[in-house]
Scaffold this motif. Structure first.
Motif, PDB file in Angstrom:
ATOM      1  N   VAL A 104      41.875 -47.597  13.456  1.00 13.36           N
ATOM      2  CA  VAL A 104      43.265 -47.219  13.224  1.00 13.36           C
ATOM      3  C   VAL A 104      43.382 -46.541  11.862  1.00 13.36           C
ATOM      4  O   VAL A 104      42.996 -47.116  10.833  1.00 13.36           O
ATOM      5  CB  VAL A 104      44.196 -48.450  13.279  1.00 13.36           C
ATOM      6  CG1 VAL A 104      45.646 -48.028  13.063  1.00 13.36           C
ATOM      7  CG2 VAL A 104      44.042 -49.169  14.617  1.00 13.36           C
ATOM      8  N   CYS A 105      43.927 -45.330  11.849  1.00 21.92           N
ATOM      9  CA  CYS A 105      44.128 -44.629  10.590  1.00 21.92           C
ATOM     10  C   CYS A 105      45.193 -45.367   9.771  1.00 21.92           C
ATOM     11  O   CYS A 105      46.291 -45.639  10.278  1.00 21.92           O
ATOM     12  CB  CYS A 105      44.563 -43.187  10.840  1.00 21.92           C
ATOM     13  SG  CYS A 105      44.876 -42.284   9.312  1.00 21.92           S
ATOM     14  N   PRO A 106      44.924 -45.680   8.506  1.00 22.04           N
ATOM     15  CA  PRO A 106      45.902 -46.425   7.710  1.00 22.04           C
ATOM     16  C   PRO A 106      47.113 -45.587   7.310  1.00 22.04           C
ATOM     17  O   PRO A 106      48.113 -46.153   6.844  1.00 22.04           O
ATOM     18  CB  PRO A 106      45.091 -46.841   6.476  1.00 22.04           C
ATOM     19  CG  PRO A 106      44.014 -45.811   6.362  1.00 22.04           C
ATOM     20  CD  PRO A 106      43.663 -45.434   7.764  1.00 22.04           C
ATOM     21  N   TRP A 110      47.254 -43.313  13.762  1.00 16.56           N
ATOM     22  CA  TRP A 110      46.526 -42.757  14.909  1.00 16.56           C
ATOM     23  C   TRP A 110      45.400 -43.741  15.232  1.00 16.56           C
ATOM     24  O   TRP A 110      44.704 -44.229  14.333  1.00 16.56           O
ATOM     25  CB  TRP A 110      45.950 -41.389  14.572  1.00 16.56           C
ATOM     26  CG  TRP A 110      46.960 -40.261  14.681  1.00 16.56           C
ATOM     27  CD1 TRP A 110      48.288 -40.310  14.434  1.00 16.56           C
ATOM     28  CD2 TRP A 110      46.664 -38.925  15.086  1.00 16.56           C
ATOM     29  NE1 TRP A 110      48.863 -39.086  14.646  1.00 16.56           N
ATOM     30  CE2 TRP A 110      47.892 -38.214  15.052  1.00 16.56           C
ATOM     31  CE3 TRP A 110      45.509 -38.246  15.470  1.00 16.56           C
ATOM     32  CZ2 TRP A 110      47.976 -36.860  15.395  1.00 16.56           C
ATOM     33  CZ3 TRP A 110      45.591 -36.898  15.802  1.00 16.56           C
ATOM     34  CH2 TRP A 110      46.812 -36.215  15.768  1.00 16.56           C
ATOM     35  N   THR A 111      45.211 -43.990  16.512  1.00 17.65           N
ATOM     36  CA  THR A 111      44.320 -45.072  16.936  1.00 17.65           C
ATOM     37  C   THR A 111      43.211 -44.524  17.835  1.00 17.65           C
ATOM     38  O   THR A 111      43.487 -43.827  18.821  1.00 17.65           O
ATOM     39  CB  THR A 111      45.113 -46.160  17.682  1.00 17.65           C
ATOM     40  OG1 THR A 111      46.132 -46.666  16.801  1.00 17.65           O
ATOM     41  CG2 THR A 111      44.210 -47.297  18.114  1.00 17.65           C
ATOM     42  N   GLY A 116      35.185 -43.086  19.877  1.00 17.64           N
ATOM     43  CA  GLY A 116      35.705 -41.881  19.247  1.00 17.64           C
ATOM     44  C   GLY A 116      36.915 -41.259  19.909  1.00 17.64           C
ATOM     45  O   GLY A 116      37.549 -40.360  19.336  1.00 17.64           O
ATOM     46  N   ARG A 117      37.280 -41.705  21.110  1.00 16.45           N
ATOM     47  CA  ARG A 117      38.431 -41.112  21.803  1.00 16.45           C
ATOM     48  C   ARG A 117      39.729 -41.481  21.092  1.00 16.45           C
ATOM     49  O   ARG A 117      39.917 -42.620  20.657  1.00 16.45           O
ATOM     50  CB  ARG A 117      38.487 -41.603  23.245  1.00 16.45           C
ATOM     51  CG  ARG A 117      37.398 -41.070  24.151  1.00 16.45           C
ATOM     52  CD  ARG A 117      37.505 -41.682  25.546  1.00 16.45           C
ATOM     53  NE  ARG A 117      37.216 -43.121  25.515  1.00 16.45           N
ATOM     54  CZ  ARG A 117      37.955 -44.035  26.111  1.00 16.45           C
ATOM     55  NH1 ARG A 117      39.074 -43.702  26.764  1.00 16.45           N
ATOM     56  NH2 ARG A 117      37.609 -45.316  26.052  1.00 16.45           N
ATOM     57  N   LEU A 118      40.651 -40.504  21.004  1.00 16.47           N
ATOM     58  CA  LEU A 118      41.980 -40.790  20.469  1.00 16.47           C
ATOM     59  C   LEU A 118      42.790 -41.477  21.563  1.00 16.47           C
ATOM     60  O   LEU A 118      42.986 -40.934  22.650  1.00 16.47           O
ATOM     61  CB  LEU A 118      42.672 -39.494  20.033  1.00 16.47           C
ATOM     62  CG  LEU A 118      44.107 -39.655  19.508  1.00 16.47           C
ATOM     63  CD1 LEU A 118      44.152 -40.536  18.265  1.00 16.47           C
ATOM     64  CD2 LEU A 118      44.725 -38.282  19.222  1.00 16.47           C
ATOM     65  N   GLY A 134      39.773 -36.256  19.373  1.00 16.55           N
ATOM     66  CA  GLY A 134      38.921 -37.408  19.123  1.00 16.55           C
ATOM     67  C   GLY A 134      38.139 -37.237  17.829  1.00 16.55           C
ATOM     68  O   GLY A 134      38.102 -36.142  17.230  1.00 16.55           O
ATOM     69  N   LEU A 135      37.520 -38.297  17.387  1.00 11.89           N
ATOM     70  CA  LEU A 135      36.724 -38.228  16.160  1.00 11.89           C
ATOM     71  C   LEU A 135      35.559 -37.255  16.329  1.00 11.89           C
ATOM     72  O   LEU A 135      34.977 -37.134  17.416  1.00 11.89           O
ATOM     73  CB  LEU A 135      36.190 -39.605  15.804  1.00 11.89           C
ATOM     74  CG  LEU A 135      37.224 -40.674  15.498  1.00 11.89           C
ATOM     75  CD1 LEU A 135      36.530 -41.993  15.150  1.00 11.89           C
ATOM     76  CD2 LEU A 135      38.141 -40.241  14.359  1.00 11.89           C
TER      77      LEU A 135
END
Length: 410
Positions: A104-106, A110-111, A116-118, A134-135
């Protein structure tokens, strides 16, 4: 972008059989070339598999300009990604290691799935496609219970080193180990000085009193030659091979990795002050006196696989004259501290040795920084390993200059 004309002039000034000119250890432009032509194109040791013991476990590291993230997925696979959110570039994980069900992006939450999938991005516009955000993946492979990454668009073939390292390390059961301890030190020296210091034991008797209680500094065992040139080495290889332990010296055609099993001194079986085991014998090891399986992989790791524990060493360049060295002690997963091993006894030899090497490297860097420094001749008997490393380094720069730029993120 590497200035190939200037680098070519520096390469032309290198004297065979001598240490490198000062510029290779001090110049920011050479350091940038090292990153561009070597560190961003070769396989780099990132972490021991034991550092990622369960799904959701993650480890972070920074390789030059690139923050990276290793994570074990729900399927058990370890993957590597750029540690950068696909929204506005926030670093996703700032801790050195951790455990998370999802990434989870702080910043804006975005999770991402551990593959790696968004999965979720709040209040995005109509037509937003999560599948395109995705990442960014990084090449990732494992060998001998170690995780390697490669930033290149097209990674070099990893099959040969994986096959050899997995076979040699199999009796040490690398998949069934756990982290007993990890240390991280910063050495105020160029990364090549750290590797050069490791590739010879010319200095050991004068620098490493604890290590030399058990480690055999015979240059026929620890240099660039086949250990069979040492009678002790030949006898040890024959004994170990007869017991099913792959031990014979093997080195890659490109000279970037090597495996060989060598004996300890006398009756010693481990890196301890008394030479006795520090932890329970690893599954698959037929006896205690297996010595140490030495495995290096350029540009950033050397490792020791013993009958009772495994030591991994990771080198990362922080700048032209600063290098991080991470040491990880691994024991069998069912070993219990205080019952099966004493942490002080397990770690004291290499804790002391690392500190001694730090001082050696820093004093080496200080001397090289002097305008009075000029490259000196190597001892072919004692420093053949250093010569082999320097030859690999110079060849890697030359090949890098002649090939296409291959950094994936660019």
């Amino acid at each position: 972008m590497t200035d190939t004309a200037t680098l070519s002039r520096h390469l032309a000034a290198v004297r065979p059989g001598h240490s490198l000119p000062r510029v290779f250890y001090t110049d920011p432009a050479i350091h940038a070339a090292d990153l561009d032509l070597i560190w961003y194109r070769h396989w780099i040791f990132a972490a021991a598999l034991a550092e990622l013991p369960r799904p959701g476990a993650y480890v972070t590291l920074t390789l030059g300009a690139y923050p990276l993230l290793l994570v074990r997925g729900g399927d058990g696979a370890v993957r590597a990604f750029h540690n950068v959110c696909r929204h506005r570039g926030q670093r996703l994980c700032s801790a050195e290691r951790g455990q998370a069900a999802k990434i989870v992006c702080p910043y804006h939450q975005w999770t991402y799935e551990t593959d790696g999938r968004l999965l979720w991005a709040r209040d995005m516009d109509e037509g937003f496609d999560p599948a395109r955000h995705g990442l960014k993946p990084v090449h990732c492979a494992t060998a001998a219970g170690m995780v390697f990454v490669c930033l290149a668009d097209e990674a070099p073939d990893f099959a040969a080193v994986k096959a050899a390292a997995d076979r040699y390390a199999a009796p040490h059961a690398p998949e069934g180990l756990k982290v007993a301890h990890q240390s991280r030190i910063v050495e105020r020296g160029n990364w090549k000085l750290v590797l050069e210091n490791n590739r010879e034991c010319y200095h050991c008797a004068g620098s490493h009193p604890a290590l030399c209680r058990t480690f055999n500094d015979d240059p026929d065992l620890v240099g660039a030659d086949d250990s069979l040139s040492s009678p002790a080495g030949r006898a040890h290889v024959e004994t170990c091979e007869a017991a099913g332990l792959p031990s014979r010296y093997v080195i890659s055609p490109g000279q970037n990795w090597r495996l060989v099993r060598i004996p300890f001194l006398g009756e010693a079986v481990s890196y301890t002050m008394d030479g006795r085991p520090a932890a329970p014998r690893l599954p698959g090891m037929p006896f205690d006196r297996a010595g140490t399986l030495l495995f290096f992989h350029y540009p950033n790791t050397w490792n020791h696989f013993l009958s009772d524990h495994v030591l991994t060493f990771r080198v990362l360049p922080l700048g032209p004259t600063e290098t991080e060295v991470t040491t990880t002690w691994l024991v069998r997963a069912d070993a219990e501290e205080g019952r099966d091993y004493d942490l002080m006894r397990l770690t004291e030899v290499w804790t002391a040795t690392n500190e001694e090497d730090r001082r050696v490297v820093e004093e080496n860097q200080a001397g090289i920084a002097s305008p009075a420094y000029e490259p000196g001749p190597y001892s072919r008997r004692q420093e053949s390993g250093v010569m082999q490393f320097i030859d690999w380094y110079l060849d890697s720069l030359r090949r890098g200059m002649s090939g296409p730029a291959r950094v994936a993120a660019e």
